[in-house]
Write a protein that holds these residues in place. Structure first.
Motif, PDB file in Angstrom:
ATOM      1  N   ARG A 418       0.837  -1.202   0.000  1.00 53.01           N
ATOM      2  CA  ARG A 418       0.000   0.000   0.000  1.00 53.01           C
ATOM      3  C   ARG A 418       0.874   1.255   0.000  1.00 53.01           C
ATOM      4  O   ARG A 418       1.981   1.228   0.540  1.00 53.01           O
ATOM      5  CB  ARG A 418      -0.897   0.017   1.244  1.00 53.01           C
ATOM      6  CG  ARG A 418      -1.875  -1.108   1.352  1.00 53.01           C
ATOM      7  CD  ARG A 418      -2.676  -0.998   2.637  1.00 53.01           C
ATOM      8  NE  ARG A 418      -3.317   0.289   2.758  1.00 53.01           N
ATOM      9  CZ  ARG A 418      -3.748   0.796   3.914  1.00 53.01           C
ATOM     10  NH1 ARG A 418      -3.585   0.118   5.047  1.00 53.01           N
ATOM     11  NH2 ARG A 418      -4.328   1.973   3.947  1.00 53.01           N
ATOM     12  N   PRO A 419       0.290   2.354  -0.551  1.00 52.98           N
ATOM     13  CA  PRO A 419      -0.933   2.386  -1.345  1.00 52.98           C
ATOM     14  C   PRO A 419      -0.668   1.920  -2.776  1.00 52.98           C
ATOM     15  O   PRO A 419       0.390   2.197  -3.333  1.00 52.98           O
ATOM     16  CB  PRO A 419      -1.324   3.869  -1.325  1.00 52.98           C
ATOM     17  CG  PRO A 419      -0.018   4.589  -1.188  1.00 52.98           C
ATOM     18  CD  PRO A 419       0.875   3.696  -0.363  1.00 52.98           C
ATOM     19  N   LEU A 420      -1.623   1.223  -3.335  1.00 50.38           N
ATOM     20  CA  LEU A 420      -1.514   0.736  -4.706  1.00 50.38           C
ATOM     21  C   LEU A 420      -2.464   1.516  -5.612  1.00 50.38           C
ATOM     22  O   LEU A 420      -2.046   2.329  -6.423  1.00 50.38           O
ATOM     23  CB  LEU A 420      -1.796  -0.766  -4.757  1.00 50.38           C
ATOM     24  CG  LEU A 420      -1.750  -1.419  -6.144  1.00 50.38           C
ATOM     25  CD1 LEU A 420      -0.379  -1.227  -6.779  1.00 50.38           C
ATOM     26  CD2 LEU A 420      -2.097  -2.904  -6.048  1.00 50.38           C
ATOM     27  N   LYS A 421      -3.756   1.286  -5.434  1.00 55.19           N
ATOM     28  CA  LYS A 421      -4.757   2.026  -6.203  1.00 55.19           C
ATOM     29  C   LYS A 421      -5.367   3.103  -5.307  1.00 55.19           C
ATOM     30  O   LYS A 421      -5.691   2.847  -4.153  1.00 55.19           O
ATOM     31  CB  LYS A 421      -5.845   1.077  -6.706  1.00 55.19           C
ATOM     32  CG  LYS A 421      -5.339   0.031  -7.680  1.00 55.19           C
ATOM     33  CD  LYS A 421      -6.455  -0.866  -8.196  1.00 55.19           C
ATOM     34  CE  LYS A 421      -6.837  -1.934  -7.215  1.00 55.19           C
ATOM     35  NZ  LYS A 421      -7.840  -2.882  -7.752  1.00 55.19           N
ATOM     36  N   ARG A 422      -5.509   4.305  -5.839  1.00 52.78           N
ATOM     37  CA  ARG A 422      -6.031   5.411  -5.049  1.00 52.78           C
ATOM     38  C   ARG A 422      -7.248   6.026  -5.744  1.00 52.78           C
ATOM     39  O   ARG A 422      -7.249   6.193  -6.964  1.00 52.78           O
ATOM     40  CB  ARG A 422      -4.968   6.493  -4.872  1.00 52.78           C
ATOM     41  CG  ARG A 422      -3.621   5.965  -4.425  1.00 52.78           C
ATOM     42  CD  ARG A 422      -2.629   7.085  -4.216  1.00 52.78           C
ATOM     43  NE  ARG A 422      -1.261   6.578  -4.158  1.00 52.78           N
ATOM     44  CZ  ARG A 422      -0.231   7.243  -3.680  1.00 52.78           C
ATOM     45  NH1 ARG A 422      -0.416   8.472  -3.230  1.00 52.78           N
ATOM     46  NH2 ARG A 422       0.978   6.717  -3.662  1.00 52.78           N
ATOM     47  N   PRO A 423      -8.275   6.389  -4.977  1.00 50.12           N
ATOM     48  CA  PRO A 423      -9.414   7.074  -5.580  1.00 50.12           C
ATOM     49  C   PRO A 423      -8.979   8.406  -6.203  1.00 50.12           C
ATOM     50  O   PRO A 423      -7.947   8.982  -5.804  1.00 50.12           O
ATOM     51  CB  PRO A 423     -10.360   7.306  -4.403  1.00 50.12           C
ATOM     52  CG  PRO A 423      -9.904   6.373  -3.331  1.00 50.12           C
ATOM     53  CD  PRO A 423      -8.431   6.185  -3.538  1.00 50.12           C
TER      54      PRO A 423
END
Length: 803
Positions: A418-423
């Motif tokens: 983390r973080p991998l995908k972020r909003p």
């Protein structure tokens, strides 16, 4: 070796042998196991071969219990001595929170039907394992159904029993290539020729990575080193007239068992090391890795303190061998999406605890179409492609290994991968104080806190309790804004979309401009999903569900594929926010020229709207049980949507909230969620989802089984409990009791801030499911009074969300 088999299992370790055995046990005799060298010539031969039922996932624990209970049966069936030592074992706690955790674990064991476990005192621990120093020990969890065995004998027992049922064992013949055929079968290319297999099982252990890549899939498994040593004879052991029980010093990161008149001691060090991350060399055989004593010396020092006789014991043998690990430490089992008739049984690092359950579940899946138990905790579909990324895999497996004996708290948010995908609005939300957790690689908001806040990890209510409560109450008072990037979205289109959905889903399809709750069933009538189906009009449908089930659901959708329909996972392209609370409409009206009144956009309606500069899709629903608008938009304008809504709601009490508050809100409404109230192990009747099934609409997947349940009734159902909790709340799998009799278990729980009560949803026996029934529930190991209350204690008529 025959030219054709119904199924070929690749890999001759304990897992591959178990799969082969279970295939024959359930009726497939035209099967073979292919091994590059000899049986056990991988991780199996050097395994410490202990077994236990304790696992953080109760469903996996139940399968481990099955594995243990199978051993005497396969020994008798095969005639092969497996060297079974049923010594019992004890997990030792010398930390107060660890002791609370063990008491909680004992209670969970009761829920899954494992009744051989008991809590023990330090003196009892000393009696079980006389060489342990119980200084500082608070207690332990003993299970008489633990022990160790001979890995060679056990593997040969599985294989021998399978051979008696018709299976072939093919040794010293490496698989060099796998080719999929147009008919869905596989060409298994070996050093000795080609075999056509209707089904292929990758049980390759240390070579599973390579066998996956042969079929075109990169599996999230990697080998890691693991040490143990065996001592010379120890006088304290030699003087005993019985075998000592296994001792696991959880706070010292070590495990110990008797070996002859000495002991075997292994450690899970805090500084682990990977080994050949892409899989073992093909010529690696019955070999070991040189020991690395300096690296594990801190754990060895702790072991010498807990077991003082080690200080004078000679070491007869060091073992540093490789085992394969996955990011969460549980196996990967099941069919691989997009590869017809290609199955995996890999990453089983605890093969002698889990091998039987893995073999049973996979064989059931291959033969009957579904495993008997809910094994999502082992399902390959719990991972996406991101999990096989080398750095992600390295971080997460290192984290799991180092925490093998470290307690993970329910509110602990671990950092690996983390973080991998972020909003899209990640930076703005972080600046506003968002504390993040993660779902399937995506950062999701837990709650919003003052800068510098640090939540204490605990089994009880944390110092974030009031922060979460303020968020929940603000939703009830005014409005809350929740990032819903972590909602999976699937676009369904094509001339046959409506026909396909009507068969896939158990509900009636909504008319254009409407949404509907949509149970999805398997052929056995058990649940496959609790989705929302949205009809945007012009044969444009969405299905929405849990983000972490994306691979699971896409695999299911593709298994039900039909001409004239396309299903696309658009979850990475679309995100959004839930705007919910009594002021939600007033806020939304300030951002759009379109009519969002109840008349124009009633409950469960949907449509396209301009929200400021954002062209969005809006559905009138909310899991919070309030007036709500689920607003979806492209990821690229997620931040713009957030800014627009926050500006419009600034003077109307709009507050950003996280999923902790949303969970509290849905609990006091009695709304279930997947993996808690709804799983593939449960039925519509048990969970109350039968009220959304349209039995009169014609055929749909699972209709016959669901009708049978409706006519026969169910023996269990979901109820809402009020619990007399003090400083902790139920979380899941705690046993529910009626006058000393276990009558069910908690599916999820927490604190209802609006109603001021500790509440839980529970699956209980129908005879004890009436409102007002007095029960009790174990909370962090302490039995607390409870009672069944109305199913929806907050706003039971549902007026708030329909306004």
């Amino acid at each position: 070796m025959k030219p054709h088999y119904r199924a070929v299992v690749i890999g001759g370790g304990v897992v591959g042998a178990s799969v082969l055995y279970h295939l024959t046990r359930f009726g497939w005799s035209d099967v073979a196991l292919i091994e590059r060298a000899e049986l056990t010539a991988g991780s199996t031969w050097h395994a410490a071969a202990g077994f236990h039922a304790l696992n953080a996932d109760p469903n996996v624990a139940a399968l481990q219990d099955y594995t243990i209970n199978l051993y005497r049966e396969i020994e008798a069936e095969s005639g092969q001595d497996i060297g079974l030592h049923m010594t019992g074992g004890v997990n030792i706690a010398s930390d107060s929170q660890r002791w609370e955790w063990l008491k909680s674990a004992w209670a969970v064991f009761q829920s899954v039907g494992i009744e051989t476990a008991r809590l023990v005192t330090p003196d009892e621990i000393k009696a079980i394992c006389p060489i342990v120093d119980v200084t500082g020990v608070l207690g332990g969890l003993h299970d008489s159904n633990e022990g160790h065995l001979d890995p060679y004998g056990t593997t040969h027992a599985y294989a021998g029993a399978a051979k008696k049922r018709g299976a072939d064992i093919i040794l010293r013949n490496r698989v060099v290539e796998l080719k999929s055929r147009a008919d869905g079968h596989w060409d298994v290319v070996t050093e000795q020729g080609i075999i056509v297999a209707e089904h292929v099982v990758n049980a390759g252990g240390l070579w599973a990575k390579q066998l996956g890549r042969m079929a075109g899939v990169d599996l999230p498994v990697t080998p890691m080193e693991h040490h143990y040593f065996i001592t010379e004879d120890i006088p304290e052991i030699a003087a005993l007239d019985r075998e000592i029980g296994i001792a696991v010093d959880l706070d010292g990161f070590s495990y110990l068992r008797q070996e002859r008149k000495g002991v075997l001691l292994g450690v899970y060090e805090q500084n682990p090391k990977h080994w050949n991350m892409d899989g073992a060399p093909w010529d690696y055989g019955i070999e070991l890795i040189p020991e690395d004593i300096d690296r594990i010396s801190p754990e060895l020092a702790k072991a010498h303190e807990r077991f003082p006789c080690l200080a004078t014991a000679g070491i007869r043998k060091w073992v540093n061998g490789a085992f394969t690990f996955t990011p969460d430490g549980n196996p990967i089992v099941g069919p691989v999406r997009g590869l017809k008739n290609y199955w995996v049984a890999c990453g089983v690092m605890a093969g002698f605890s889990q091998g039987g359950g893995v073999g049973k579940s996979l064989a059931e899946w291959m033969i009957y179409g579904e495993p008997q138990a809910d094994i999502f905790g082992m399902d390959i579909a719990r991972y996406g492609a991101f999990a096989a990324n080398r750095e992600y895999l390295a971080q997460t497996t290192r984290q799991f290994y180092s925490r093998r004996f470290v307690m993970t708290f329910p509110n602990e948010r671990l950092p690996a991968g983390r973080p991998l995908k972020r909003p899209g609005a990640y930076d703005g939300m972080t600046a506003a104080g968002c504390e993040w957790t993660a779902s399937w690689g995506l950062e999701t908001p837990a709650y919003f806190a003052p800068m510098g806040f640090r939540e204490n990890t605990t089994l009880k209510r944390s110092n974030a309790f009031d922060i979460v409560g303020d968020e929940a109450l603000q939703v009830r008072r005014a409005a809350g804004l929740v990032d819903i990037s972590a909602y999976a979205r699937y676009a369904v289109s094509g001339p046959s979309a409506e026909t396909w959905l009507d068969r896939l889903l158990a509900c009636k399809l909504p008319k254009a401009g409407q949404a509907r709750l949509a149970p999805m069933l398997g052929p056995n009538g058990r649940l496959k999903g609790d989705l929302t189906v949205i009809n945007w009009g012009s044969s444009d449908y969405w299905l929405m569900g849990s983000y972490y089930l994306r691979e699971f659901h896409m695999r299911w959708f593709e298994s039900q594929a039909a001409e004239g329909v396309a299903v696309t996972d658009i979850s990475d392209a679309m995100s959004g926010f839930l705007l919910t609370g009594p002021n939600a409409r007033n806020i939304l009206e300030r951002t759009t020229h379109q009519d969002v009144s109840t008349a124009a956009l009633p409950f469960m309606a949907c449509g396209a709207f301009d929200i400021g500069m954002v062209r969005a899709r809006v559905a009138r629903l909310s899991i919070a049980g309030e007036l709500g608008f689920e607003i979806s938009c492209p990821v690229a304008i997620h931040a713009t949507l957030r800014d627009t809504l926050l500006a419009a709601g600034e003077d109307l009490g709009l507050a950003e909230i996280g999923y902790y508050a949303l969970n509290a809100l849905r609990l006091e409404k009695g709304f279930g969620i997947w993996s808690r109230e709804f799983t593939q192990g449960y039925t519509p009747g048990q969970t109350g989802l039968d009220r959304f099934i349209a039995f009169d609409k014609g055929d749909f997947v699972g209709r016959e089984a669901a009708l049978k349940e409706r006519n026969a009734g169910t023996s269990q159902r979901i109820v809402t409990l009020e619990i007399d909790a003090v400083d902790a709340d139920a979380s899941g799998f705690e046993p529910v009791w009626h006058q000393g009799r276990r009558v069910g278990f908690v599916t999820s729980g927490g604190f209802g801030y609006t109603i001021g009560k500790s509440v839980a949803l529970a699956l209980v026996d129908d005879d004890f499911a009436e409102e007002g029934t007095a029960l009790s529930v174990h909370i962090v190991g302490v039995e607390r009074p409870a009672r069944i209350i109305a199913a929806s204690p907050y706003d039971p008529a549902g007026k708030a969300m329909r306004q």
